[in-house]
Design a protein around this motif. Sequence first.
Motif, PDB file in Angstrom:
ATOM      1  N   ASP A 100       0.838  -1.200   0.000  1.00 17.46           N
ATOM      2  CA  ASP A 100       0.000   0.000   0.000  1.00 17.46           C
ATOM      3  C   ASP A 100       0.872   1.248   0.000  1.00 17.46           C
ATOM      4  O   ASP A 100       1.728   1.421   0.881  1.00 17.46           O
ATOM      5  CB  ASP A 100      -0.906   0.013   1.230  1.00 17.46           C
ATOM      6  N   PRO A 101       0.689   2.161  -0.975  1.00 18.38           N
ATOM      7  CA  PRO A 101       1.580   3.325  -1.060  1.00 18.38           C
ATOM      8  C   PRO A 101       1.500   4.244   0.145  1.00 18.38           C
ATOM      9  O   PRO A 101       2.503   4.858   0.525  1.00 18.38           O
ATOM     10  CB  PRO A 101       1.115   4.029  -2.343  1.00 18.38           C
ATOM     11  N   TRP A 102       0.329   4.344   0.770  1.00 17.22           N
ATOM     12  CA  TRP A 102       0.206   5.247   1.923  1.00 17.22           C
ATOM     13  C   TRP A 102       0.822   4.633   3.170  1.00 17.22           C
ATOM     14  O   TRP A 102       1.383   5.334   4.000  1.00 17.22           O
ATOM     15  CB  TRP A 102      -1.266   5.620   2.124  1.00 17.22           C
ATOM     16  N   SER A 103       0.758   3.321   3.289  1.00 14.01           N
ATOM     17  CA  SER A 103       1.462   2.662   4.388  1.00 14.01           C
ATOM     18  C   SER A 103       2.969   2.738   4.167  1.00 14.01           C
ATOM     19  O   SER A 103       3.735   2.914   5.121  1.00 14.01           O
ATOM     20  CB  SER A 103       1.024   1.199   4.504  1.00 14.01           C
ATOM     21  N   GLN A 104       3.399   2.625   2.910  1.00 13.34           N
ATOM     22  CA  GLN A 104       4.814   2.826   2.569  1.00 13.34           C
ATOM     23  C   GLN A 104       5.284   4.190   3.073  1.00 13.34           C
ATOM     24  O   GLN A 104       6.322   4.313   3.731  1.00 13.34           O
ATOM     25  CB  GLN A 104       5.009   2.798   1.049  1.00 13.34           C
ATOM     26  N   ASP A 105       4.514   5.201   2.725  1.00 11.79           N
ATOM     27  CA  ASP A 105       4.904   6.566   3.078  1.00 11.79           C
ATOM     28  C   ASP A 105       4.946   6.752   4.587  1.00 11.79           C
ATOM     29  O   ASP A 105       5.850   7.397   5.125  1.00 11.79           O
ATOM     30  CB  ASP A 105       3.930   7.552   2.443  1.00 11.79           C
ATOM     31  N   LEU A 106       3.969   6.173   5.285  1.00 10.36           N
ATOM     32  CA  LEU A 106       3.945   6.282   6.744  1.00 10.36           C
ATOM     33  C   LEU A 106       5.189   5.645   7.347  1.00 10.36           C
ATOM     34  O   LEU A 106       5.844   6.226   8.231  1.00 10.36           O
ATOM     35  CB  LEU A 106       2.682   5.613   7.292  1.00 10.36           C
ATOM     36  N   LEU A 107       5.553   4.456   6.882  1.00 10.66           N
ATOM     37  CA  LEU A 107       6.743   3.785   7.403  1.00 10.66           C
ATOM     38  C   LEU A 107       7.997   4.605   7.140  1.00 10.66           C
ATOM     39  O   LEU A 107       8.887   4.709   7.992  1.00 10.66           O
ATOM     40  CB  LEU A 107       6.872   2.395   6.780  1.00 10.66           C
ATOM     41  N   LYS A 108       8.084   5.183   5.951  1.00 10.45           N
ATOM     42  CA  LYS A 108       9.229   6.039   5.627  1.00 10.45           C
ATOM     43  C   LYS A 108       9.330   7.204   6.593  1.00 10.45           C
ATOM     44  O   LYS A 108      10.422   7.532   7.093  1.00 10.45           O
ATOM     45  CB  LYS A 108       9.103   6.562   4.195  1.00 10.45           C
ATOM     46  N   VAL A 162      13.271   8.891  13.065  1.00  8.58           N
ATOM     47  CA  VAL A 162      14.252   8.303  13.991  1.00  8.58           C
ATOM     48  C   VAL A 162      15.665   8.463  13.457  1.00  8.58           C
ATOM     49  O   VAL A 162      16.588   8.848  14.176  1.00  8.58           O
ATOM     50  CB  VAL A 162      13.929   6.807  14.221  1.00  8.58           C
ATOM     51  N   ARG A 163      15.873   8.152  12.154  1.00 12.41           N
ATOM     52  CA  ARG A 163      17.182   8.280  11.513  1.00 12.41           C
ATOM     53  C   ARG A 163      17.004   8.995  10.182  1.00 12.41           C
ATOM     54  O   ARG A 163      16.741   8.384   9.151  1.00 12.41           O
ATOM     55  CB  ARG A 163      17.808   6.899  11.281  1.00 12.41           C
ATOM     56  N   CYS A 164      17.122  10.315  10.226  1.00  9.93           N
ATOM     57  CA  CYS A 164      16.899  11.112   9.014  1.00  9.93           C
ATOM     58  C   CYS A 164      17.958  10.846   7.953  1.00  9.93           C
ATOM     59  O   CYS A 164      17.782  11.191   6.782  1.00  9.93           O
ATOM     60  CB  CYS A 164      16.859  12.596   9.358  1.00  9.93           C
ATOM     61  N   ASP A 165      19.075  10.222   8.339  1.00 10.83           N
ATOM     62  CA  ASP A 165      20.163   9.962   7.397  1.00 10.83           C
ATOM     63  C   ASP A 165      20.101   8.569   6.784  1.00 10.83           C
ATOM     64  O   ASP A 165      20.955   8.194   5.973  1.00 10.83           O
ATOM     65  CB  ASP A 165      21.506  10.134   8.102  1.00 10.83           C
ATOM     66  N   ALA A 166      19.099   7.770   7.156  1.00 12.42           N
ATOM     67  CA  ALA A 166      19.034   6.387   6.680  1.00 12.42           C
ATOM     68  C   ALA A 166      18.870   6.342   5.162  1.00 12.42           C
ATOM     69  O   ALA A 166      18.195   7.175   4.564  1.00 12.42           O
ATOM     70  CB  ALA A 166      17.877   5.654   7.351  1.00 12.42           C
ATOM     71  N   ARG A 167      19.494   5.335   4.558  1.00 11.63           N
ATOM     72  CA  ARG A 167      19.317   5.086   3.123  1.00 11.63           C
ATOM     73  C   ARG A 167      18.172   4.100   2.968  1.00 11.63           C
ATOM     74  O   ARG A 167      18.254   2.968   3.457  1.00 11.63           O
ATOM     75  CB  ARG A 167      20.606   4.538   2.513  1.00 11.63           C
ATOM     76  N   LEU A 168      17.123   4.517   2.296  1.00  8.78           N
ATOM     77  CA  LEU A 168      15.910   3.715   2.208  1.00  8.78           C
ATOM     78  C   LEU A 168      15.720   3.158   0.803  1.00  8.78           C
ATOM     79  O   LEU A 168      15.900   3.870  -0.183  1.00  8.78           O
ATOM     80  CB  LEU A 168      14.678   4.551   2.568  1.00  8.78           C
ATOM     81  N   ASP A 169      15.352   1.882   0.743  1.00 10.90           N
ATOM     82  CA  ASP A 169      14.848   1.274  -0.481  1.00 10.90           C
ATOM     83  C   ASP A 169      13.431   0.827  -0.180  1.00 10.90           C
ATOM     84  O   ASP A 169      13.165   0.198   0.862  1.00 10.90           O
ATOM     85  CB  ASP A 169      15.698   0.083  -0.905  1.00 10.90           C
ATOM     86  N   VAL A 170      12.517   1.148  -1.095  1.00  9.48           N
ATOM     87  CA  VAL A 170      11.110   0.831  -0.881  1.00  9.48           C
ATOM     88  C   VAL A 170      10.610   0.021  -2.063  1.00  9.48           C
ATOM     89  O   VAL A 170      10.890   0.357  -3.219  1.00  9.48           O
ATOM     90  CB  VAL A 170      10.278   2.125  -0.737  1.00  9.48           C
ATOM     91  N   THR A 218       7.980   3.271  16.743  1.00  7.58           N
ATOM     92  CA  THR A 218       9.058   4.244  16.936  1.00  7.58           C
ATOM     93  C   THR A 218      10.069   3.742  17.956  1.00  7.58           C
ATOM     94  O   THR A 218      11.284   3.863  17.764  1.00  7.58           O
ATOM     95  CB  THR A 218       8.477   5.597  17.380  1.00  7.58           C
ATOM     96  N   GLN A 219       9.579   3.160  19.040  1.00  6.45           N
ATOM     97  CA  GLN A 219      10.486   2.656  20.077  1.00  6.45           C
ATOM     98  C   GLN A 219      11.348   1.527  19.536  1.00  6.45           C
ATOM     99  O   GLN A 219      12.560   1.469  19.807  1.00  6.45           O
ATOM    100  CB  GLN A 219       9.675   2.173  21.276  1.00  6.45           C
ATOM    101  N   ARG A 220      10.749   0.627  18.751  1.00  5.21           N
ATOM    102  CA  ARG A 220      11.528  -0.460  18.153  1.00  5.21           C
ATOM    103  C   ARG A 220      12.635   0.093  17.252  1.00  5.21           C
ATOM    104  O   ARG A 220      13.787  -0.373  17.285  1.00  5.21           O
ATOM    105  CB  ARG A 220      10.609  -1.372  17.330  1.00  5.21           C
ATOM    106  N   LEU A 221      12.297   1.061  16.440  1.00  5.71           N
ATOM    107  CA  LEU A 221      13.273   1.638  15.518  1.00  5.71           C
ATOM    108  C   LEU A 221      14.380   2.365  16.280  1.00  5.71           C
ATOM    109  O   LEU A 221      15.554   2.296  15.907  1.00  5.71           O
ATOM    110  CB  LEU A 221      12.577   2.592  14.539  1.00  5.71           C
ATOM    111  N   ILE A 272      -2.787  10.486   9.745  1.00  2.00           N
ATOM    112  CA  ILE A 272      -2.814  11.888  10.164  1.00  2.00           C
ATOM    113  C   ILE A 272      -1.579  12.223  10.988  1.00  2.00           C
ATOM    114  O   ILE A 272      -0.917  13.243  10.756  1.00  2.00           O
ATOM    115  CB  ILE A 272      -4.111  12.171  10.956  1.00  2.00           C
ATOM    116  N   LEU A 273      -1.244  11.363  11.950  1.00  2.70           N
ATOM    117  CA  LEU A 273      -0.057  11.618  12.773  1.00  2.70           C
ATOM    118  C   LEU A 273       1.213  11.556  11.932  1.00  2.70           C
ATOM    119  O   LEU A 273       2.165  12.294  12.169  1.00  2.70           O
ATOM    120  CB  LEU A 273       0.015  10.604  13.909  1.00  2.70           C
ATOM    121  N   GLY A 274       1.224  10.669  10.924  1.00  8.17           N
ATOM    122  CA  GLY A 274       2.393  10.567  10.058  1.00  8.17           C
ATOM    123  C   GLY A 274       2.666  11.832   9.274  1.00  8.17           C
ATOM    124  O   GLY A 274       3.829  12.148   8.975  1.00  8.17           O
ATOM    125  N   LEU A 275       1.622  12.585   8.950  1.00  5.42           N
ATOM    126  CA  LEU A 275       1.814  13.832   8.211  1.00  5.42           C
ATOM    127  C   LEU A 275       2.653  14.830   9.004  1.00  5.42           C
ATOM    128  O   LEU A 275       3.409  15.615   8.438  1.00  5.42           O
ATOM    129  CB  LEU A 275       0.459  14.459   7.863  1.00  5.42           C
TER     130      LEU A 275
END
Length: 405
Positions: free
Chosen positions: A18-26, A32-40, A122-125, A234-237
């Motif tokens: 789901d693209p919106w769940s993708q975006d939320l996870l990102k 938590v880590r703004c410098d992380a290299r992400l592949d989706v 968030t705590q897990r990450l 909403i919170l993810g925004l």
Amino acid sequence: MTAVDLPAVPRVLIAEADPWSQDLLKQVLLAVRCDARLDVCADGQQAATLLRDKPYDLILADWELPVIDGLDLLRAVRQQRRTPPLPFILLSSRNDSASVREALPLAPTAYLTKPLNMQALTQRLQDLLLNEGESVYCEVPALAPGMTLPGFLEQRREASDGAPLRVDVQAAVQHSLGPDGLDLKRLEEQVRTDPQITAVLIAAANSAGHHGAPVQTLHAALHTLAPGQSMNLILGLALKHNVVLGDPVLAAYAERYWQLSQDTADYALLLAHLLELDRERCYSAGILHQLGDLALLRSLEDWRRGGGELDDKAIGESLDTFGAAFGSSLRARWRLPLELRQLIAASYSLEGGVYARDALAVNLAAQMARLTEHEGLEALADGKTARLLKIGLSELTRIRKRPVG
């Protein structure tokens, strides 16, 4: 694995259909880590290919992935017998004990059920990606040498994150929580004035995971999505960058466009009531019709933060040149229903020789909203739109004076 085992910049794979769940996870991960290299990626086959080609430090995967599901992906990762085991967070809508027992022998680092508990995720990450007490700061990237403002906006048009937020989402969600959980009616009242929230929830409700008639209103979106999913989106925004404009000049522009959207939506609601049309659909078109201009202002904030110069003339020219294009791009990219996009377009102009009554109502509402307090309604009453709707000066006057409620 502990945070000290990680490289300086972790590489993370997100596998979610789901693209919106993708975006939320990102957004949660980058918070938590703004410098992380992400592949989706959107299916398990893509994820398996990426895992063969690149070394990862963390995987977040949905069990219900197409082609190869997340559990099989976890099984393949564990068969590699890496030491220490590669952290793997398995996400699933399955919360029954049989599913949990099926996953546990493969030792997922965490098994999180949907809708996600944002605090738990968030705590897990944080536990996996940060040392205790550590935080990571990322500077705003500078503009490329020689970059012009038109060139920058042309690039951003297809990648815009949308409008800044008008509503304090943390407060809105908090006010909507009751003893029985999230009160959707109260949440709708809290966020219905925000174009960005409205657009995202409508888009998410029309995504691949939901079926049926196209969702065209905030009310329908909230009742299509699970309450927890709505709350998470909403919170993810609020986790995204530049959701609150820091430049006072840009913030003042945004306030004017928000008010124009609100006035159009309110007038559209009243006209729809008078004409016995779909009130919520007309309201949605009104609240969304300035989405592109608001998204442009958010991109101008990025330009300013990257070191670009900005003055009133540049802002005005940018809005005139790119505002409509930003809006069209967003509505298409977010796959808002065609019927709703056509209704939004009616707020600007009427095309063709046969006009739907709801399009006429939204068009007339937008014309009313653009009037200054010193301008009368006579010209509108004599205009084509009002005449086609058979609405006279007295009715327009009553609508203009009537509060929405």
